[in-house]
Motif scaffolding. Structure first.
Motif, PDB file in Angstrom:
ATOM      1  N   SER A 138       0.865  -1.186   0.000  1.00  0.00           N
ATOM      2  CA  SER A 138       0.000   0.000   0.000  1.00  0.00           C
ATOM      3  C   SER A 138       0.897   1.229   0.000  1.00  0.00           C
ATOM      4  CB  SER A 138      -0.938   0.013   1.221  1.00  0.00           C
ATOM      5  OG  SER A 138      -0.176   0.102   2.422  1.00  0.00           O
ATOM      6  N   TYR A 139       0.296   2.347  -0.367  1.00  0.00           N
ATOM      7  CA  TYR A 139       1.046   3.592  -0.452  1.00  0.00           C
ATOM      8  C   TYR A 139       0.405   4.626   0.477  1.00  0.00           C
ATOM      9  CZ  TYR A 139       3.371   1.831  -4.651  1.00  0.00           C
ATOM     10  OH  TYR A 139       4.111   1.104  -5.530  1.00  0.00           O
ATOM     11  N   THR A 140       1.256   5.386   1.150  1.00  0.00           N
ATOM     12  CA  THR A 140       0.802   6.501   1.984  1.00  0.00           C
ATOM     13  C   THR A 140       1.436   7.773   1.441  1.00  0.00           C
ATOM     14  OG1 THR A 140       0.595   5.089   3.926  1.00  0.00           O
ATOM     15  CG2 THR A 140       0.696   7.456   4.299  1.00  0.00           C
ATOM     16  N   VAL A 141       0.567   8.750   1.118  1.00  0.00           N
ATOM     17  CA  VAL A 141       1.025   9.975   0.464  1.00  0.00           C
ATOM     18  C   VAL A 141       0.592  11.161   1.314  1.00  0.00           C
ATOM     19  CG1 VAL A 141       0.905  11.360  -1.626  1.00  0.00           C
ATOM     20  CG2 VAL A 141       0.822   8.869  -1.782  1.00  0.00           C
ATOM     21  N   TYR A 142       1.496  12.092   1.507  1.00  0.00           N
ATOM     22  CA  TYR A 142       1.201  13.323   2.237  1.00  0.00           C
ATOM     23  C   TYR A 142       1.277  14.489   1.264  1.00  0.00           C
ATOM     24  CZ  TYR A 142       1.946  10.422   6.350  1.00  0.00           C
ATOM     25  OH  TYR A 142       1.852   9.437   7.286  1.00  0.00           O
TER      26      TYR A 142
ATOM     27  N   ILE B 266       1.475  14.038  -7.136  1.00  0.00           N
ATOM     28  CA  ILE B 266       1.448  13.807  -5.692  1.00  0.00           C
ATOM     29  C   ILE B 266       2.143  12.501  -5.319  1.00  0.00           C
ATOM     30  CG2 ILE B 266      -0.647  15.178  -5.369  1.00  0.00           C
ATOM     31  CD1 ILE B 266      -2.222  12.581  -5.276  1.00  0.00           C
ATOM     32  N   CYS B 267       2.243  11.549  -6.250  1.00  0.00           N
ATOM     33  CA  CYS B 267       2.950  10.306  -5.963  1.00  0.00           C
ATOM     34  C   CYS B 267       3.098   9.520  -7.265  1.00  0.00           C
ATOM     35  CB  CYS B 267       2.232   9.462  -4.913  1.00  0.00           C
ATOM     36  SG  CYS B 267       0.686   8.725  -5.487  1.00  0.00           S
ATOM     37  N   SER B 268       3.820   8.431  -7.167  1.00  0.00           N
ATOM     38  CA  SER B 268       3.986   7.531  -8.305  1.00  0.00           C
ATOM     39  C   SER B 268       3.924   6.104  -7.786  1.00  0.00           C
ATOM     40  CB  SER B 268       5.324   7.786  -9.019  1.00  0.00           C
ATOM     41  OG  SER B 268       5.498   6.873 -10.084  1.00  0.00           O
TER      42      SER B 268
ATOM     43  N   ASN C 213       2.364   7.733 -12.633  1.00  0.00           N
ATOM     44  CA  ASN C 213       2.417   9.016 -11.923  1.00  0.00           C
ATOM     45  C   ASN C 213       0.989   9.510 -11.662  1.00  0.00           C
ATOM     46  OD1 ASN C 213       5.187   9.057 -11.923  1.00  0.00           O
ATOM     47  ND2 ASN C 213       5.365  10.277 -13.782  1.00  0.00           N
ATOM     48  N   THR C 214       0.734   9.895 -10.403  1.00  0.00           N
ATOM     49  CA  THR C 214      -0.596  10.327  -9.982  1.00  0.00           C
ATOM     50  C   THR C 214      -0.578  11.839  -9.771  1.00  0.00           C
ATOM     51  OG1 THR C 214      -0.867   8.198  -8.883  1.00  0.00           O
ATOM     52  CG2 THR C 214      -2.458   9.932  -8.329  1.00  0.00           C
ATOM     53  N   TYR C 215      -1.620  12.512 -10.287  1.00  0.00           N
ATOM     54  CA  TYR C 215      -1.670  13.967 -10.253  1.00  0.00           C
ATOM     55  C   TYR C 215      -2.963  14.420  -9.569  1.00  0.00           C
ATOM     56  CZ  TYR C 215       1.842  13.333 -13.901  1.00  0.00           C
ATOM     57  OH  TYR C 215       2.949  12.943 -14.593  1.00  0.00           O
ATOM     58  N   ALA C 216      -2.843  15.543  -8.851  1.00  0.00           N
ATOM     59  CA  ALA C 216      -4.017  16.157  -8.238  1.00  0.00           C
ATOM     60  C   ALA C 216      -4.686  17.060  -9.275  1.00  0.00           C
ATOM     61  CB  ALA C 216      -3.615  16.971  -7.005  1.00  0.00           C
ATOM     62  N   LEU C 217      -5.994  16.916  -9.408  1.00  0.00           N
ATOM     63  CA  LEU C 217      -6.726  17.715 -10.389  1.00  0.00           C
ATOM     64  C   LEU C 217      -7.309  18.991  -9.783  1.00  0.00           C
ATOM     65  CD1 LEU C 217      -8.618  14.940 -12.375  1.00  0.00           C
ATOM     66  CD2 LEU C 217      -6.432  16.034 -12.894  1.00  0.00           C
TER      67      LEU C 217
ATOM     68  N   VAL D 289      -4.035   3.516  -2.143  1.00  0.00           N
ATOM     69  CA  VAL D 289      -3.201   4.700  -1.902  1.00  0.00           C
ATOM     70  C   VAL D 289      -3.945   5.583  -0.894  1.00  0.00           C
ATOM     71  CG1 VAL D 289      -2.076   6.706  -2.906  1.00  0.00           C
ATOM     72  CG2 VAL D 289      -2.244   4.582  -4.224  1.00  0.00           C
ATOM     73  N   ASN D 290      -3.341   5.778   0.277  1.00  0.00           N
ATOM     74  CA  ASN D 290      -3.907   6.643   1.308  1.00  0.00           C
ATOM     75  C   ASN D 290      -3.289   8.025   1.166  1.00  0.00           C
ATOM     76  OD1 ASN D 290      -5.464   4.629   2.943  1.00  0.00           O
ATOM     77  ND2 ASN D 290      -3.432   3.689   3.068  1.00  0.00           N
TER      78      ASN D 290
END
Length: 793
Positions: free
Chosen positions: A456-460, A471-473, A513-517, A548-549
């Protein structure tokens, strides 16, 4: 007529082959004359083998020949075996009586092997020919009738009935022909003296020697024979044997002594000196391999003697003295060739099916292998082996034919290709071997799902992020190859606070790659979850997912908001202070709120401006304004204070509030009673009692309404969360604060609206609008307060 004879032979051979099919499994035989043009019909091999012509191409029907040229080919559209290249029987089989072209028919799906023998029939396309067009013989006149004189043999490349059959001699008075047959069936002629010669009557005799074959039509060749009559030499050399037999190991080096001949002549001088040479009818091949010393009679090896070409050689040697009218005598030498293990096995890959799929079942045929050894006996017996540490086995289908099959399931992710070393070893002494490497490539199937490198992934993410920022990959890998390892990323559908997750974040399908919209607001959304799927491009596709949290971190983006005292009618807030109060008197209390969290919401208060800085002080953390000393007559009756309220964020945000304190000699009765509550207790008035009852009733009704609204909202929001966890928004808290002063007809009542992480950035201002204040002119230390906290989920 010739064509009819050939067709009759073909029909007879085909009938014989058809009968042989009942006795020999998977073997057929054809006969075809040599020198046929391209496209000539040989046989319908598909019909003879019982095969479906429509499936020849799909089953990869092919013919494998050990010959250097592809003499025969099959039309895959009708199954007919035809001549692909003109066949010269003499080139293919030399002087062999029987000439076969051995073919191997290979058919796949399933694998079938057939042996096909094509007999190449000889046609009379070569005429007999002599090595020389003229022969000169010297014969003494004293030669007795019956004396024999060997003649040069004619050579005919054809075999069987088309080969050399006889010799003819032109008419003459003294000589006749005697035709002899060698052990191998070949013919040679000897000139026999029939009547005595008389040199004085005729010195020379000329004749024509004709060689004819047995073909149809007949072919022939001629040579001129000239006989010169010599004076007599009455003794001829004599061999101690008429036939010699010796053995010779093949590949004997040049110069090896084979045999020493011994001939004697009773004459003396030149008439007794003997010279040795090959007879005229010694084949040219013998002259190339052996030599005879003219003085000693030693026969030695001249060329390369190969057992695989011939196992025995016939040498015809003549001895003749040097006297006048010398007569040659002849002997025969039989040389038996002994085989040695001088030929290593030959390995031929008849068919190789590679690459092979990794899920191929055990027993799948990978290659068809044929081996051969030109030696004989044990020297020609061959055994094949492969290493035991590979998942393959060798099966022997026919003699000297092997199939390479899988022995277990393959795994491309463990081993993507195999270099199989095939060793073919004969049984000779010492044994000879040949090693051939077979490359077997394993093709991939989609048998491995993608795997994320983390469970799992934790993203701040700090709030107020720029829309479109990464915001993360997330990264996954697939041990398969090519298309089966090509991954695409996507986000599962769902909702966050009633909105589709696709309006909050997006993912690059190629690299994860994950992006905030949108720009996140900590005060509205503190955390949420998304589920990311990685799917390969195999067939069928395999996929896996990961959670992904995302936690939103607070920024100091909200300045403190003043809740009290509030200006009235657009003017500065005003409070009244009795002139007679002592030091430490609570004049007023500044109440502020910061919508941020943590240190960003921790407030501190300080005096920014004052009419008399030495008269009032403000508490650093509570915002209480108290007197420092008693009032003096000289002090101004209106005191203006500017209070700075600042949070503890970085950088800190602040706001100011202005308050005017009016110093009065006496306060109204309500204020006076309120301030002297602790000194002059009085029973509560009826007005206060009515106020408490009415306030309690209103509060109870309002509380019930709030509970009902909360229950309805929980019921509606339960489905809208869509599986996405948002712990910061799962609870709401309501606070009621009631402050009563028994000695005053007025009371303090404060109600704050719910404050939660979902509150907008300006909820502090909205909270200020919803603040209900009754009698906030003074904060009395002796007030009795009741606080009610209600929290619903």
């Amino acid at each position: 007529r010739v064509g009819t004879v050939i067709m009759i032979r073909q029909v007879v051979c085909l009938l014989l082959c058809a009968c042989a099919l009942d006795q020999v499994l998977a073997q057929i035989r054809y006969s075809v004359p040599e020198e046929l043009e391209h496209g000539a019909f040989v046989g319908n091999i598909a019909e003879d083998l019982g095969l479906d012509v429509a499936k020849l191409s799909s089953r990869r029907f092919r013919i494998v020949s050990g010959a250097r040229k592809q003499y025969l080919e099959v039309n895959l559209e009708n199954g007919i075996l035809f001549v692909n290249e003109k066949i010269d029987r003499e080139e293919l089989c030399e002087q062999s009586l029987v000439c076969f072209l051995h073919l191997q028919v290979v058919i796949e799906n399933p694998l079938e092997l057939y042996r096909v023998e094509v007999e190449i029939l000889d046609v009379n396309d070569n005429a007999p020919s002599f090595p020389w067009s003229e022969f000169n013989l010297e014969i003494t006149e004293s030669a007795a009738p019956g004396s024999r004189f060997p003649l040069e043999s004619a050579q005919d490349l054809d075999v069987g009935s088309n080969s050399l059959r006889s010799y003819l001699l032109s008419a003459n008075q003294h000589f006749v022909l005697d035709i002899q047959t060698r052990n191998d069936g070949s013919k040679f002629a000897e000139l026999v003296l029939q009547s005595p010669l008389d040199r004085e009557q005729q010195k020379t005799h000329e004749m024509v020697l004709t060689a004819v074959d047995g073909g149809s039509p007949l072919r022939s060749g001629t040579a001129q024979i000239t006989v010169t009559v010599l004076d007599a030499n009455d003794n001829v050399p004599v061999f101690d044997r008429s036939v010699y037999r010796v053995s010779l190991v093949e590949n004997a080096p040049r110069g090896t002594l084979v045999l020493k001949l011994n001939a004697t002549d009773l004459d003396e001088g030149a008439n007794g000196e003997i010279t040795y040479s090959f007879s005229g009818h010694a084949p040219p091949k013998v002259r190339e391999l052996f030599s005879v010393d003219s003085h000693s009679g030693e026969i030695r090896v001249k060329g390369i003697v190969d057992y695989e070409r011939a196992s025995v050689y016939e040498l015809y040697v003549q001895a003749k003295d040097k006297g006048p009218s010398a007569v040659a005598v002849h002997c025969k030498v039989l040389v038996d060739i002994l085989d040695v293990n001088d030929n290593a096995p030959e390995v031929i890959l008849t068919s190789v099916s590679t690459p092979v799929q990794e899920d191929a079942p055990p027993g799948t045929v990978i290659a068809v292998i044929s081996v051969m050894d030109r030696d004989s006996g044990e020297n020609g017996a061959v055994d094949c082996q492969i290493p035991g540490n590979v998942p393959f086995q060798l099966h022997s289908s026919f003699k000297n034919y092997y199939t390479l099959v899988t022995s277990e399931f393959l795994d491309r992710e463990s081993v993507s290709e195999y270099n199989i070393s095939l060793t073919a070893r004969d049984l000779g002494s010492p044994p000879l071997s040949t090693r051939k490497t077979i490359l077997v490539q394993v093709s991939d199937i989609n048998d491995n799902p993608p795997r994320f490198i983390q469970p799992s992934y934790t993203v701040y993410v700090t709030e107020n992020n720029a829309p479109g920022a990464s915001i993360c990959s997330v990264t996954a890998f697939d041990p398969d190859s090519n298309q089966n390892a090509y991954l695409s990323y996507s986000i599962f559908d769902g909702q966050i606070q009633g909105m589709p997750v696709s309006t909050y974040v997006s993912i690059n399908s190629d690299n994860g790659n994950t992006y905030a919209l949108r720009s996140f607001d900590y005060e509205q959304l503190r955390n949420f979850q998304i589920r990311v799927q990685a799917q390969d491009a195999g067939f069928p596709p395999l996929s896996s997912n990961v959670t992904v949290n995302v936690f939103v971190l607070d920024q100091n983006d909200n300045a403190p908001v003043i809740l009290s005292p509030l200006p009235r009618n657009g003017s500065v807030a005003t409070e009244m202070v009795p002139r007679s109060v002592d030091a430490g008197y609570l004049v007023a209390k500044i109440t502020a709120l910061d919508a941020d969290a943590g240190q960003n919401s921790r407030l501190s208060y300080q005096m920014l401006q004052a009419t008399d800085p030495g008269l009032f002080s403000v508490a650093l953390y509570t915002g209480e304004i108290r007197t420092i000393r008693r009032f003096l007559d000289k002090d101004a009756i209106r005191q203006r204070l500017v209070i700075l309220v600042k949070d503890n964020g970085q950088p800190p945000l602040s706001t100011t509030v202005s308050i005017i304190l009016s110093v009065v000699d006496s306060v109204p009765e309500s204020l006076s009673d309120f301030g002297d509550l602790s000194l002059s207790p009085q029973p509560p008035s009826n007005l206060a009692l009515y106020l408490i009852v009415s306030l309690s009733t209103v509060s109870l009704i309002f509380l019930v309404a709030i509970i009902v609204l909360a229950a309805v909202k929980c019921y509606k929001d339960r489905d809208s969360l869509g599986g996405y966890a948002n712990p910061g928004n799962l609870s709401q808290a309501y606070c009621y604060k009631v402050c009563l002063t028994p000695e005053s007809a007025k009371s303090d009542f404060m109600f704050l609206k719910p404050c939660s992480p979902g509150t907008p950035r300006n909820n502090a201002a909205r909270g200020a609008d919803n603040l209900a204040l009754s009698s906030q002119s003074q904060k009395l230390e002796g007030a009795n307060c009741l606080t009610i906290n209600i929290e619903y989920l």
